[in-house]
Design a protein around this motif. Structure first.
Motif, PDB file in Angstrom:
ATOM      1  N   VAL A 251       4.095  11.031   7.791  1.00  0.00           N
ATOM      2  CA  VAL A 251       4.203   9.624   7.383  1.00  0.00           C
ATOM      3  C   VAL A 251       4.498   8.796   8.634  1.00  0.00           C
ATOM      4  N   HIS A 252       3.801   7.675   8.777  1.00  0.00           N
ATOM      5  CA  HIS A 252       4.090   6.767   9.892  1.00  0.00           C
ATOM      6  C   HIS A 252       4.079   5.330   9.387  1.00  0.00           C
TER       7      HIS A 252
ATOM      8  N   GLU B 123       4.206   1.321  10.446  1.00  0.00           N
ATOM      9  CA  GLU B 123       4.046   0.284  11.467  1.00  0.00           C
ATOM     10  C   GLU B 123       4.383  -1.057  10.829  1.00  0.00           C
TER      11      GLU B 123
ATOM     12  N   THR C 236       1.259  -6.798  11.412  1.00  0.00           N
ATOM     13  CA  THR C 236       0.995  -5.427  10.989  1.00  0.00           C
ATOM     14  C   THR C 236       2.065  -4.960  10.028  1.00  0.00           C
TER      15      THR C 236
ATOM     16  N   ASP D  94       1.838  -1.855   7.792  1.00  0.00           N
ATOM     17  CA  ASP D  94       1.039  -0.710   7.358  1.00  0.00           C
ATOM     18  C   ASP D  94       1.892   0.552   7.216  1.00  0.00           C
TER      19      ASP D  94
ATOM     20  N   HIS E 160       1.063   4.775   6.853  1.00  0.00           N
ATOM     21  CA  HIS E 160       0.029   5.806   6.921  1.00  0.00           C
ATOM     22  C   HIS E 160       0.632   7.137   6.455  1.00  0.00           C
TER      23      HIS E 160
ATOM     24  N   GLU F  81      -0.420  11.214   5.654  1.00  0.00           N
ATOM     25  CA  GLU F  81      -1.379  12.308   5.689  1.00  0.00           C
ATOM     26  C   GLU F  81      -0.983  13.355   4.649  1.00  0.00           C
TER      27      GLU F  81
ATOM     28  N   ASN G  59      -6.016  11.207   3.406  1.00  0.00           N
ATOM     29  CA  ASN G  59      -5.035  10.309   4.004  1.00  0.00           C
ATOM     30  C   ASN G  59      -4.957   8.999   3.234  1.00  0.00           C
TER      31      ASN G  59
ATOM     32  N   THR H   5      -3.433   5.103   3.179  1.00  0.00           N
ATOM     33  CA  THR H   5      -2.909   4.016   4.005  1.00  0.00           C
ATOM     34  C   THR H   5      -2.681   2.783   3.141  1.00  0.00           C
TER      35      THR H   5
ATOM     36  N   ARG I  92      -1.962  -1.164   3.537  1.00  0.00           N
ATOM     37  CA  ARG I  92      -2.061  -2.228   4.530  1.00  0.00           C
ATOM     38  C   ARG I  92      -1.600  -3.556   3.934  1.00  0.00           C
TER      39      ARG I  92
ATOM     40  N   ASP J 235      -8.654   7.798   2.900  1.00  0.00           N
ATOM     41  CA  ASP J 235      -9.633   8.185   3.919  1.00  0.00           C
ATOM     42  C   ASP J 235     -10.501   7.005   4.330  1.00  0.00           C
ATOM     43  N   ASP J 236      -9.837   5.873   4.602  1.00  0.00           N
ATOM     44  CA  ASP J 236     -10.486   4.641   5.084  1.00  0.00           C
ATOM     45  C   ASP J 236     -11.375   3.963   4.041  1.00  0.00           C
TER      46      ASP J 236
END
Length: 310
Positions: free
Chosen positions: A140-141, A143, A229, A231, A233, A235, A240, A242, A244, A253-254
């Motif tokens: 996990v990240h 931002e 920003t 966000d 993220h 995994e 994945n 995300t 936003r 996955d985008d």
């Protein structure tokens, strides 16, 4: 049932930008009074202090506290002791001990206590929690980077003890992550960058993990100009995820899977109306506890002084 007669305490930027429109759109509430030292509102009874408002509008049912966290405890206690329902802007207090005391007081009073986390009402929080529930999380990240001069122009209190600095916005990210991750997590280390003329950090890097040693990191900044920003993220073993724009968009996955207009404060007041109707309280201090841990465990680095140039 008749509308809930509510008063706002603190008529600053957040109250005007978010609370007033949300109340105006909710038929469960009737805004009847405002307490503010420096501002007033048409079509409402105006007072300088909460004490004056409580005395001047005895039929008041509830109060919404939009003041800085360092003064919120005394106001919430006063309102609860007067038998009113109380809604707290985030963070719910300057310390965990204050919020714990308010929780005990609410349990013994006729009023409800609602410690709000507006970002948990972002449109992708519930879908993200559901999607993650059946998946193994590997990383996990966070931002969370924004411009303090845009969101808190000239507000020196945010740099004083209890003002939280960069954690004032970053606690929103923590409120989302604590709501969507299936396991509790804990701070392992952190670095807080504190301007030499301030008492609160302007940036921070944090490293958390959970009971399974899942790496959870956060990169926080209060000096980002241009696009902001917000966000998160994540995994997993099945793709994945995300989030936003503070939780307005969810990607897998985008690929955009969910998007909706921001309705956080209308969601808060809808929930508050439910709690008032049931005379129930809702207080979760998990995001605030993580911030307290950061101040307790994080290393401090002194950086260049901050000057509000707006």
């Amino acid at each position: 049932m008749p509308p809930i007669k509510i008063g706002i305490v603190g008529l600053g930027k957040i109250a005007r930008d978010q609370h007033l429109p949300a109340l105006a759109a909710n038929p469960d509430f009737e805004l009847v009074a405002v307490a503010s030292r420096n501002a007033s509102l048409e079509d409402a009874a105006n007072f300088a202090t909460l004490e004056e408002m409580l005395a001047g509008v005895p039929e008041l049912d509830a109060v919404s506290l939009c003041t800085p966290p360092t003064v919120r405890y005394g106001q919430a206690r006063q309102a609860l002791q007067a038998g009113k329902h109380v809604m707290l802007e985030k963070p719910p207090g300057a310390t965990l001990s204050e919020v714990e005391d308010l929780t005990r007081l609410a349990e013994a009073s006729p009023g409800s206590l609602f410690a709000t986390w507006h970002s948990r009402h972002a449109p992708t929080v519930a879908p993200a929690r559901k999607w993650l529930a059946s998946r193994q999380i590997s990383k996990v990240h966070i931002e969370w980077k924004e411009d303090v001069r845009v969101w808190h122009p000239g507000q020196r209190w945010i740099w004083e003890p209890g003002g939280m600095g960069v954690f004032d916005p970053a606690i929103n990210a923590l409120s989302i992550v604590t709501a969507i991750l299936p396991r509790s997590f804990f701070l392992r280390e952190g670095t807080l960058k504190v301007p030499e003329n301030c008492q609160a950090p302007i940036a921070a890097k944090l490293r958390f993990s959970d009971s399974e040693e899942t790496p959870i990191t956060a990169d926080l900044d209060f000096l980002q100009t241009g696009p902001q920003t917000w966000d998160i993220h994540i995994e997993t073993d099945a793709g994945n995820l995300t989030l936003r724009k503070g939780g307005s968009q969810m990607f897998i996955d985008d690929r955009l899977e969910h998007e909706a207009p921001e309705q956080e404060y209308p969601g808060l007041y809808a929930r508050f109306a439910e709690l008032v109707a049931r005379c129930e309280s809702e207080v979760d201090v998990a995001p605030l506890r993580h911030v307290a841990d950061a101040f307790l465990l994080g290393r401090r680095e002194t950086v260049a002084p901050f000057h509000d140039e707006s």
